[in-house]
Design an enzyme around this catalytic site. Structure first.
Site, PDB file in Angstrom:
ATOM      1  N   SER A  24       0.831  -1.208   0.000  1.00  0.00           N
ATOM      2  CA  SER A  24       0.000   0.000   0.000  1.00  0.00           C
ATOM      3  C   SER A  24       0.863   1.256   0.000  1.00  0.00           C
ATOM      4  CB  SER A  24      -0.905   0.014   1.228  1.00  0.00           C
ATOM      5  OG  SER A  24      -1.802  -1.063   1.208  1.00  0.00           O
TER       6      SER A  24
HETATM    7  N1  SAH Z   1      -1.450  -4.453   4.170  1.00  0.00           N
HETATM    8  C1  SAH Z   1      -0.682  -4.533   2.954  1.00  0.00           C
HETATM    9  C2  SAH Z   1      -1.563  -4.378   1.736  1.00  0.00           C
HETATM   10  C3  SAH Z   1      -1.622  -5.653   1.013  1.00  0.00           C
HETATM   11  S1  SAH Z   1      -2.598  -5.673  -0.449  1.00  0.00           S
HETATM   12  C4  SAH Z   1       0.474  -3.542   2.956  1.00  0.00           C
HETATM   13  O1  SAH Z   1       0.909  -3.140   4.000  1.00  0.00           O
HETATM   14  O2  SAH Z   1       0.993  -3.195   1.910  1.00  0.00           O
HETATM   15  C5  SAH Z   1      -3.996  -6.604   0.126  1.00  0.00           C
HETATM   16  C6  SAH Z   1      -3.744  -8.036   0.492  1.00  0.00           C
HETATM   17  O3  SAH Z   1      -5.009  -8.578   0.877  1.00  0.00           O
HETATM   18  C7  SAH Z   1      -3.224  -8.937  -0.642  1.00  0.00           C
HETATM   19  O4  SAH Z   1      -2.022  -9.524  -0.259  1.00  0.00           O
HETATM   20  C8  SAH Z   1      -4.335  -9.969  -0.831  1.00  0.00           C
HETATM   21  O5  SAH Z   1      -3.875 -11.264  -1.152  1.00  0.00           O
HETATM   22  C9  SAH Z   1      -4.999  -9.951   0.554  1.00  0.00           C
HETATM   23  N2  SAH Z   1      -6.371 -10.471   0.593  1.00  0.00           N
HETATM   24  C10 SAH Z   1      -7.359 -10.311  -0.337  1.00  0.00           C
HETATM   25  N3  SAH Z   1      -8.481 -10.944   0.063  1.00  0.00           N
HETATM   26  C11 SAH Z   1      -8.213 -11.523   1.277  1.00  0.00           C
HETATM   27  C12 SAH Z   1      -8.949 -12.324   2.206  1.00  0.00           C
HETATM   28  N4  SAH Z   1     -10.231 -12.692   1.974  1.00  0.00           N
HETATM   29  N5  SAH Z   1      -8.338 -12.737   3.345  1.00  0.00           N
HETATM   30  C13 SAH Z   1      -7.056 -12.399   3.598  1.00  0.00           C
HETATM   31  N6  SAH Z   1      -6.295 -11.658   2.769  1.00  0.00           N
HETATM   32  C14 SAH Z   1      -6.858 -11.212   1.617  1.00  0.00           C
END
Ligand code: SAH
Length: 219
Positions: A70
């Site tokens: 992010s």
């Molecule tokens: N918090 C992260 C952002 C990651 S992007 C950061 O610090 O950069 C969002 C993430 O959510 C992805 O890795 C994706 O695989 C995950 N995701 C999507 N749907 C999900 C679900 N149902 N349960 C757990 N993780 C999920």
């Protein structure tokens, strides 16, 4: 805050990080606590070496598996909203990704629960947190879309992927006064916050955002 920082220490120069902090301040982040944490967490340790030179730009970057780390602004914004909750005990993050937001939260809350549906990302994030010396995180490979009832109630819940509908069922996993911060929508997305009240809840619509989708099941 004391991180074991791997790799090129030049990438973590105090000046580079201070520039990012000033940028976030100019973008409207008000919490000095959050700005302090963003200034300490080595974001370059969460991306591929080839992208490390962009790690302190205020942009999202690819982390493989069609996912992203992010943008620092949104990590800061969601964290400052979560910190208005009454407690600093437990926070739940749905969507660990590379573990950057997880690490930021770990500096502010006693225990972070974080869940990631993609096994390879969960594994890498777990190793990275351990290398950095971040030990107050319980990371789980799983589908987090239903929250984590067995560890509830949480002081705050952050969803870091966009839910197609407002996940009202997560409200019952919050303490009274606790906050759920999440993006909602598909092509047009909006950041929202729901506060659990004594008798019901209150929803606030915040700014336009752009997140990867929240998906069901494991990968
Ligand atoms: N918090 C992260 C952002 C990651 S992007 C950061 O610090 O950069 C969002 C993430 O959510 C992805 O890795 C994706 O695989 C995950 N995701 C999507 N749907 C999900 C679900 N149902 N349960 C757990 N993780 C999920």
């Amino acid at each position: 805050m004391n991180f074991n920082i791997p790799g090129n220490s030049g990438m973590t120069s105090a000046r580079t990080r201070a520039r990012l902090v000033e940028r976030l301040r100019a973008s409207g982040i008000r919490s000095e606590e959050v700005l302090g944490v963003i200034g300490e967490v080595p974001r370059h340790a969460f991306v591929d070496e080839a992208l490390a030179h962009r790690a302190y730009d205020d942009v999202s970057l690819p982390i493989g598996h069609s996912q992203t780390i992010s943008q620092p602004y949104i990590v800061a914004r969601m964290t400052e909203l979560a910190l208005e909750s009454p407690g600093r005990g437990k926070v739940l993050e749905i969507g660990t990704g590379c573990g950057y937001q997880t690490t930021v939260l770990a500096q502010c809350f006693k225990t972070v629960y974080s869940v990631e549906r993609i096994g390879a990302l969960a594994r890498t994030a777990r190793e990275r947190l351990s290398q950095l010396g971040v030990h107050n995180v319980r990371l789980r490979h799983g589908d987090g879309s239903k929250g984590q009832p067995d560890a509830a109630p949480f002081d705050a819940i952050l969803i870091t992927a966009a839910a197609p509908i407002v996940p009202e069922f997560l409200i019952e996993q919050l303490v009274i006064g606790g906050r759920l911060v999440f993006p909602v929508g598909t092509t047009d997305q909006e950041l929202r916050m729901i506060e659990r009240l004594e008798d019901g809840h209150q929803e606030t619509r915040l700014e336009k955002v752009r997140f990867v989708p929240l998906l069901p099941g494991l990968a």
